[in-house]
Write an enzyme that holds these catalytic residues in place. Structure first.
Site, PDB file in Angstrom:
ATOM      1  N   HIS A   1      30.142  35.705  42.827  1.00 17.96           N
ATOM      2  CA  HIS A   1      28.961  36.014  43.654  1.00 17.96           C
ATOM      3  C   HIS A   1      28.036  34.809  43.631  1.00 17.96           C
ATOM      4  O   HIS A   1      27.909  34.147  42.596  1.00 17.96           O
ATOM      5  CB  HIS A   1      28.197  37.211  43.069  1.00 17.96           C
ATOM      6  CG  HIS A   1      26.819  37.363  43.659  1.00 17.96           C
ATOM      7  ND1 HIS A   1      26.589  38.080  44.804  1.00 17.96           N
ATOM      8  CD2 HIS A   1      25.615  36.838  43.288  1.00 17.96           C
ATOM      9  CE1 HIS A   1      25.296  37.995  45.114  1.00 17.96           C
ATOM     10  NE2 HIS A   1      24.679  37.262  44.206  1.00 17.96           N
TER      11      HIS A   1
ATOM     12  N   GLU B   1      17.482  37.581  42.090  1.00 10.92           N
ATOM     13  CA  GLU B   1      18.706  37.783  41.315  1.00 10.92           C
ATOM     14  C   GLU B   1      18.641  37.073  39.962  1.00 10.92           C
ATOM     15  O   GLU B   1      19.160  37.598  38.965  1.00 10.92           O
ATOM     16  CB  GLU B   1      19.906  37.301  42.132  1.00 10.92           C
ATOM     17  CG  GLU B   1      20.142  38.185  43.353  1.00 10.92           C
ATOM     18  CD  GLU B   1      21.254  37.691  44.264  1.00 10.92           C
ATOM     19  OE1 GLU B   1      21.521  38.375  45.266  1.00 10.92           O
ATOM     20  OE2 GLU B   1      21.865  36.642  43.975  1.00 10.92           O
TER      21      GLU B   1
ATOM     22  N   TYR C   1      23.143  45.388  43.569  1.00 13.53           N
ATOM     23  CA  TYR C   1      23.637  45.334  44.958  1.00 13.53           C
ATOM     24  C   TYR C   1      22.920  46.346  45.857  1.00 13.53           C
ATOM     25  O   TYR C   1      23.492  46.757  46.879  1.00 13.53           O
ATOM     26  CB  TYR C   1      25.142  45.587  44.981  1.00 13.53           C
ATOM     27  CG  TYR C   1      25.987  44.369  44.641  1.00 13.53           C
ATOM     28  CD1 TYR C   1      26.039  43.271  45.502  1.00 13.53           C
ATOM     29  CD2 TYR C   1      26.760  44.322  43.488  1.00 13.53           C
ATOM     30  CE1 TYR C   1      26.821  42.161  45.211  1.00 13.53           C
ATOM     31  CE2 TYR C   1      27.555  43.213  43.199  1.00 13.53           C
ATOM     32  CZ  TYR C   1      27.578  42.140  44.066  1.00 13.53           C
ATOM     33  OH  TYR C   1      28.358  41.038  43.792  1.00 13.53           O
TER      34      TYR C   1
ATOM     35  N   ASN D   1      36.796  39.230  44.777  1.00 11.00           N
ATOM     36  CA  ASN D   1      36.729  37.853  45.281  1.00 11.00           C
ATOM     37  C   ASN D   1      36.081  36.876  44.297  1.00 11.00           C
ATOM     38  O   ASN D   1      35.526  35.857  44.696  1.00 11.00           O
ATOM     39  CB  ASN D   1      36.070  37.821  46.663  1.00 11.00           C
ATOM     40  CG  ASN D   1      34.652  38.334  46.646  1.00 11.00           C
ATOM     41  OD1 ASN D   1      34.114  38.661  45.597  1.00 11.00           O
ATOM     42  ND2 ASN D   1      34.027  38.389  47.816  1.00 11.00           N
TER      43      ASN D   1
ATOM     44  N   LYS E   1      33.170  37.368  38.531  1.00  9.44           N
ATOM     45  CA  LYS E   1      33.419  38.809  38.629  1.00  9.44           C
ATOM     46  C   LYS E   1      34.595  39.266  37.760  1.00  9.44           C
ATOM     47  O   LYS E   1      35.382  38.441  37.276  1.00  9.44           O
ATOM     48  CB  LYS E   1      33.668  39.153  40.106  1.00  9.44           C
ATOM     49  CG  LYS E   1      32.453  38.906  41.007  1.00  9.44           C
ATOM     50  CD  LYS E   1      32.724  39.370  42.444  1.00  9.44           C
ATOM     51  CE  LYS E   1      31.512  39.176  43.326  1.00  9.44           C
ATOM     52  NZ  LYS E   1      31.747  39.714  44.711  1.00  9.44           N
TER      53      LYS E   1
HETATM   54  P1  DAT Z   1      29.210  37.624  49.606  1.00 11.17           P
HETATM   55  O1  DAT Z   1      29.645  38.029  48.223  1.00 11.17           O
HETATM   56  O2  DAT Z   1      30.107  36.548  50.183  1.00 11.17           O
HETATM   57  O3  DAT Z   1      27.749  37.253  49.681  1.00 11.17           O
HETATM   58  P2  DAT Z   1      28.481  40.139  50.901  1.00 11.17           P
HETATM   59  O4  DAT Z   1      27.104  39.907  50.383  1.00 11.17           O
HETATM   60  O5  DAT Z   1      28.631  40.410  52.371  1.00 11.17           O
HETATM   61  O6  DAT Z   1      29.442  38.894  50.558  1.00 11.17           O
HETATM   62  O7  DAT Z   1      29.163  41.355  50.142  1.00 11.17           O
HETATM   63  C1  DAT Z   1      28.976  41.511  48.748  1.00 11.17           C
HETATM   64  C2  DAT Z   1      30.304  41.855  48.124  1.00 11.17           C
HETATM   65  O8  DAT Z   1      30.736  43.128  48.618  1.00 11.17           O
HETATM   66  C3  DAT Z   1      31.454  40.896  48.450  1.00 11.17           C
HETATM   67  O9  DAT Z   1      31.469  39.754  47.646  1.00 11.17           O
HETATM   68  C4  DAT Z   1      32.637  41.781  48.225  1.00 11.17           C
HETATM   69  C5  DAT Z   1      32.163  43.138  48.703  1.00 11.17           C
HETATM   70  N1  DAT Z   1      32.554  43.341  50.105  1.00 11.17           N
HETATM   71  C6  DAT Z   1      31.995  42.773  51.206  1.00 11.17           C
HETATM   72  N2  DAT Z   1      32.618  43.170  52.335  1.00 11.17           N
HETATM   73  C7  DAT Z   1      33.610  44.010  51.925  1.00 11.17           C
HETATM   74  C8  DAT Z   1      34.621  44.757  52.606  1.00 11.17           C
HETATM   75  N3  DAT Z   1      34.741  44.707  53.933  1.00 11.17           N
HETATM   76  N4  DAT Z   1      35.463  45.511  51.854  1.00 11.17           N
HETATM   77  C9  DAT Z   1      35.336  45.567  50.504  1.00 11.17           C
HETATM   78  N5  DAT Z   1      34.403  44.892  49.801  1.00 11.17           N
HETATM   79  C10 DAT Z   1      33.560  44.119  50.498  1.00 11.17           C
HETATM   80 MG    MG Z   2      26.053  38.401  49.426  1.00  9.46          MG
END
Ligand code: DAT
Ligand code: MG
Length: 140
Positions: free
Chosen positions: A117, A128, A51, A114, A11
Site C-alpha cells: 500500500h 495514514e 481503509y 497486491n 501486506k
Molecule cells: P491502491 O492500493 O493502488 O491505492 P485502491 O486504493 O483503489 O488501490 O484500493 C485499495 C486496495 O483495495 C487495493 O490495494 C486492493 C483492494 N482492491 C482494490 N480494487 C479491488 C478489486 N476490484 N477487487 C479486490 N480488491 C480490490
Molecule cells: Mg489507495
C-alpha cells in the site's frame, strides 16, 4: 519537488512469502529512505478503520479480512516527491496492469493480494502516517 513522507504497508501476501527485504530494496534503490518501520498484526476493526474511505466498495470486507490475516510491515518512506515516487515503484493496483520492474508486477498475486500500500496524496500521507506512528518514531 519537495522532500515528502509517505505511508507504506507491506501486506500479508508479501510478509507470508518473506518478501520484505526484496521490497525494501526496491524502495531504497529508488532513493526512498525508510525513516520508520514496524511489524504489526491488525485486527479486522483496525484494518476497517484504516481503509474507511473504501467502506462502500464491494471489496471492503475482503480487503479488511485479508489485511488482518497475517502480520504487515508499516513504514514511512522519505524522499524527493516520495508520494508519487512510491506509487511508481509500487505499480498499478492490478498487477496485470503494472509496469515491468515494479513491486506489484514482480510480486503481487492478484488485485486484492497486491503486496504493498502507498498513500495517494499529501493529505492521505499525513492521515495514514499519524494512524500508525507518533512524531518521535520518525527518524529521518
Ligand atoms: P491502491 O492500493 O493502488 O491505492 P485502491 O486504493 O483503489 O488501490 O484500493 C485499495 C486496495 O483495495 C487495493 O490495494 C486492493 C483492494 N482492491 C482494490 N480494487 C479491488 C478489486 N476490484 N477487487 C479486490 N480488491 C480490490
Ligand atoms: Mg489507495
Amino acid at each position: 519537488m519537495a522532500v515528502e513522507r509517505t505511508l507504506s504497508m507491506i501486506k500479508p501476501d508479501a510478509t507470508n512469502r518473506n518478501l520484505t527485504g526484496k521490497i525494501n530494496a526496491k524502495f531504497e534503490e529508488a532513493g526512498l529512505r525508510i525513516v520508520a518501520q514496524k511489524r504489526i498484526h491488525l485486527s479486522p476493526a483496525q484494518a476497517g478503520a484504516f481503509y474507511a474511505e473504501h467502506k462502500e466498495r464491494p471489496f471492503y470486507g475482503e480487503l479488511c479480512e485479508f489485511m488482518s490475516s497475517a502480520p504487515i510491515v508499516v513504514q514511512v518512506l522519505e524522499g524527493e516527491g516520495a508520494i508519487l515516487k512510491n506509487r511508481e515503484v509500487m505499480g498499478a493496483t492490478n498487477p496485470a496492469n503494472a509496469a515491468d520492474g515494479t513491486i506489484r508486477k514482480d510480486f503481487a498475486l492478484s488485485v486484492g493480494e497486491n503486496s504493498v500500500h502507498g498513500s495517494d496524496s499529501p493529505e492521505a500521507a499525513a492521515r495514514e502516517i499519524s494512524f500508525y506512528f507518533s512524531g518521535l518514531e520518525l527518524v529521518g
